[in-house]
Design a protein around this motif. Structure first.
Motif, mmCIF file in Angstrom:
data_model
loop_
_atom_site.group_PDB
_atom_site.id
_atom_site.type_symbol
_atom_site.label_atom_id
_atom_site.label_comp_id
_atom_site.label_asym_id
_atom_site.label_seq_id
_atom_site.Cartn_x
_atom_site.Cartn_y
_atom_site.Cartn_z
ATOM 1 N N ARG A 145 0.803 -1.354 0.138
ATOM 2 C CA ARG A 145 0.014 -0.160 0.017
ATOM 3 C C ARG A 145 0.695 1.262 0.109
ATOM 4 O O ARG A 145 0.519 2.145 -0.743
ATOM 5 N N SER A 146 2.006 1.219 0.775
ATOM 6 C CA SER A 146 2.943 2.328 0.949
ATOM 7 C C SER A 146 3.644 2.679 -0.439
ATOM 8 O O SER A 146 3.774 3.508 -1.013
ATOM 9 N N GLN A 147 3.873 1.398 -1.069
ATOM 10 C CA GLN A 147 4.606 1.699 -2.267
ATOM 11 C C GLN A 147 3.701 2.047 -3.282
ATOM 12 O O GLN A 147 4.307 3.018 -4.047
ATOM 13 N N VAL A 148 2.504 1.847 -3.492
ATOM 14 C CA VAL A 148 1.677 2.193 -4.497
ATOM 15 C C VAL A 148 1.262 3.696 -4.214
ATOM 16 O O VAL A 148 1.664 4.651 -5.167
ATOM 17 N N ASP A 149 1.009 4.270 -3.067
ATOM 18 C CA ASP A 149 0.906 5.294 -2.674
ATOM 19 C C ASP A 149 2.222 6.331 -2.853
ATOM 20 O O ASP A 149 1.790 7.415 -3.417
ATOM 21 N N GLU A 150 3.231 5.653 -2.618
ATOM 22 C CA GLU A 150 4.598 6.669 -3.000
ATOM 23 C C GLU A 150 4.696 6.607 -4.357
ATOM 24 O O GLU A 150 4.997 7.715 -4.872
ATOM 25 N N CYS A 151 4.414 5.661 -5.211
ATOM 26 C CA CYS A 151 4.488 5.983 -6.589
ATOM 27 C C CYS A 151 3.491 6.936 -7.282
ATOM 28 O O CYS A 151 3.901 7.803 -8.044
ATOM 29 N N CYS A 152 2.115 6.913 -6.722
ATOM 30 C CA CYS A 152 1.399 7.821 -7.174
ATOM 31 C C CYS A 152 1.615 9.231 -6.767
ATOM 32 O O CYS A 152 1.688 10.153 -7.589
ATOM 33 N N ASP A 153 2.154 9.549 -5.553
ATOM 34 C CA ASP A 153 2.702 10.650 -5.082
ATOM 35 C C ASP A 153 3.750 11.371 -6.118
ATOM 36 O O ASP A 153 3.935 12.316 -6.426
ATOM 37 N N TYR A 154 4.760 10.185 -6.519
ATOM 38 C CA TYR A 154 5.887 10.607 -7.311
ATOM 39 C C TYR A 154 5.344 11.150 -8.707
ATOM 40 O O TYR A 154 5.799 12.129 -9.236
ATOM 41 N N ILE A 155 4.491 10.433 -9.300
ATOM 42 C CA ILE A 155 3.988 10.788 -10.521
ATOM 43 C C ILE A 155 3.351 12.066 -10.560
ATOM 44 O O ILE A 155 3.365 12.844 -11.411
ATOM 45 N N ASN A 156 2.486 12.213 -9.324
ATOM 46 C CA ASN A 156 1.806 13.353 -9.226
ATOM 47 C C ASN A 156 2.545 14.832 -8.887
ATOM 48 O O ASN A 156 2.279 15.861 -9.597
ATOM 49 N N ILE A 157 3.496 14.661 -7.988
ATOM 50 C CA ILE A 157 4.364 15.839 -7.217
ATOM 51 C C ILE A 157 5.808 15.716 -7.633
ATOM 52 O O ILE A 157 6.407 16.596 -7.281
ATOM 53 N N GLY A 158 6.369 14.635 -8.060
ATOM 54 C CA GLY A 158 7.794 14.522 -8.004
ATOM 55 C C GLY A 158 8.484 14.409 -6.824
ATOM 56 O O GLY A 158 7.684 13.563 -5.910
ATOM 57 N N GLY A 159 9.535 14.657 -6.460
ATOM 58 C CA GLY A 159 10.444 14.572 -5.247
ATOM 59 C C GLY A 159 11.341 13.531 -5.474
ATOM 60 O O GLY A 159 11.852 13.195 -6.404
ATOM 61 N N THR A 160 11.436 12.652 -4.626
ATOM 62 C CA THR A 160 12.445 11.577 -4.128
ATOM 63 C C THR A 160 11.864 10.338 -4.862
ATOM 64 O O THR A 160 10.909 10.062 -4.852
ATOM 65 N N PHE A 161 12.884 9.662 -5.921
ATOM 66 C CA PHE A 161 12.389 8.509 -6.475
ATOM 67 C C PHE A 161 12.130 7.440 -5.608
ATOM 68 O O PHE A 161 12.893 6.996 -4.478
ATOM 69 N N PRO A 162 10.887 6.711 -5.687
ATOM 70 C CA PRO A 162 10.528 5.594 -4.664
ATOM 71 C C PRO A 162 11.583 4.300 -4.674
ATOM 72 O O PRO A 162 12.180 4.025 -5.691
ATOM 73 N N GLN A 163 11.821 3.971 -3.632
ATOM 74 C CA GLN A 163 12.807 3.008 -3.382
ATOM 75 C C GLN A 163 12.246 1.614 -3.899
ATOM 76 O O GLN A 163 11.035 1.601 -3.923
ATOM 77 N N SER A 164 13.335 0.767 -4.272
ATOM 78 C CA SER A 164 12.812 -0.406 -4.932
ATOM 79 C C SER A 164 11.771 -0.299 -6.126
ATOM 80 O O SER A 164 11.073 -1.327 -6.230
ATOM 81 N N CYS A 165 11.827 0.467 -6.812
ATOM 82 C CA CYS A 165 11.006 1.019 -7.967
ATOM 83 C C CYS A 165 11.807 0.362 -9.146
ATOM 84 O O CYS A 165 12.511 1.267 -9.699
ATOM 85 N N VAL A 166 11.294 -0.768 -9.831
ATOM 86 C CA VAL A 166 11.908 -1.072 -11.009
ATOM 87 C C VAL A 166 11.009 -1.387 -12.134
ATOM 88 O O VAL A 166 10.370 -2.358 -11.818
ATOM 89 N N GLY A 167 10.924 -0.473 -13.034
ATOM 90 C CA GLY A 167 9.610 -0.743 -14.005
ATOM 91 C C GLY A 167 10.127 -0.581 -15.461
ATOM 92 O O GLY A 167 11.056 0.414 -15.710
ATOM 93 N N ILE A 168 10.100 -1.440 -16.400
ATOM 94 C CA ILE A 168 10.699 -1.381 -17.572
ATOM 95 C C ILE A 168 9.544 -1.387 -18.573
ATOM 96 O O ILE A 168 8.550 -1.850 -18.312
ATOM 97 N N ARG A 169 9.793 -0.953 -19.786
ATOM 98 C CA ARG A 169 8.631 -0.868 -20.854
ATOM 99 C C ARG A 169 8.541 -2.420 -21.144
ATOM 100 O O ARG A 169 9.527 -3.300 -21.273
ATOM 101 N N PRO A 170 7.151 -2.734 -21.796
ATOM 102 C CA PRO A 170 6.802 -3.963 -21.990
ATOM 103 C C PRO A 170 7.347 -4.279 -23.440
ATOM 104 O O PRO A 170 7.735 -3.300 -24.227
#
Length: 110
Positions: free
Chosen positions: A85-110
């Motif tokens: 829940r915290s990871q999803v919330d942190e990712c949503c916040d990062y997309i919306n307002i920026g800030g510190t890159f979320p920890q343990s976030c590894v996303g690649i293009r399909p």
């Protein structure tokens, strides 16, 4: 449309849906439908512009990671597991307002 244009359009939408889901204002199946629509549009984009040579941005990385979370984890886990829940919330916040890159976030293009 470039990959960056696509992400700049879709990322805020996904963040909005993610926050609404966490606030119990959106059903999980709505996010799943959105996810499949995004993937279909992405496939179409890559078919007409297969090179996709622009580098992946941090926002794009978070976008694909967040999409993956909604694909991999069931709704009860995303709402009930405090770490997820915290990871999803942190990712949503990062997309919306920026800030510190979320920890343990590894996303690649399909």
């Amino acid at each position: 449309m470039t990959a960056n244009d696509f992400i700049e359009t879709k990322a805020p939408q996904l963040a909005f849906y993610g926050k609404a889901f966490l606030d119990n204002q959106l059903e999980y199946k709505e996010i799943q439908l959105y996810m499949w629509d995004v993937l279909e549009e992405w496939q179409h984009l890559t078919e007409i512009s297969p090179a996709m040579e622009c580098p992946q941005t941090d926002t794009e990385t978070v976008f694909w990671y967040l999409l993956h979370c909604f694909d991999k984890w069931p709704d009860w886990a995303l709402r009930g597991n405090q770490l997820l829940r915290s990871q999803v919330d942190e990712c949503c916040d990062y997309i919306n307002i920026g800030g510190t890159f979320p920890q343990s976030c590894v996303g690649i293009r399909p």
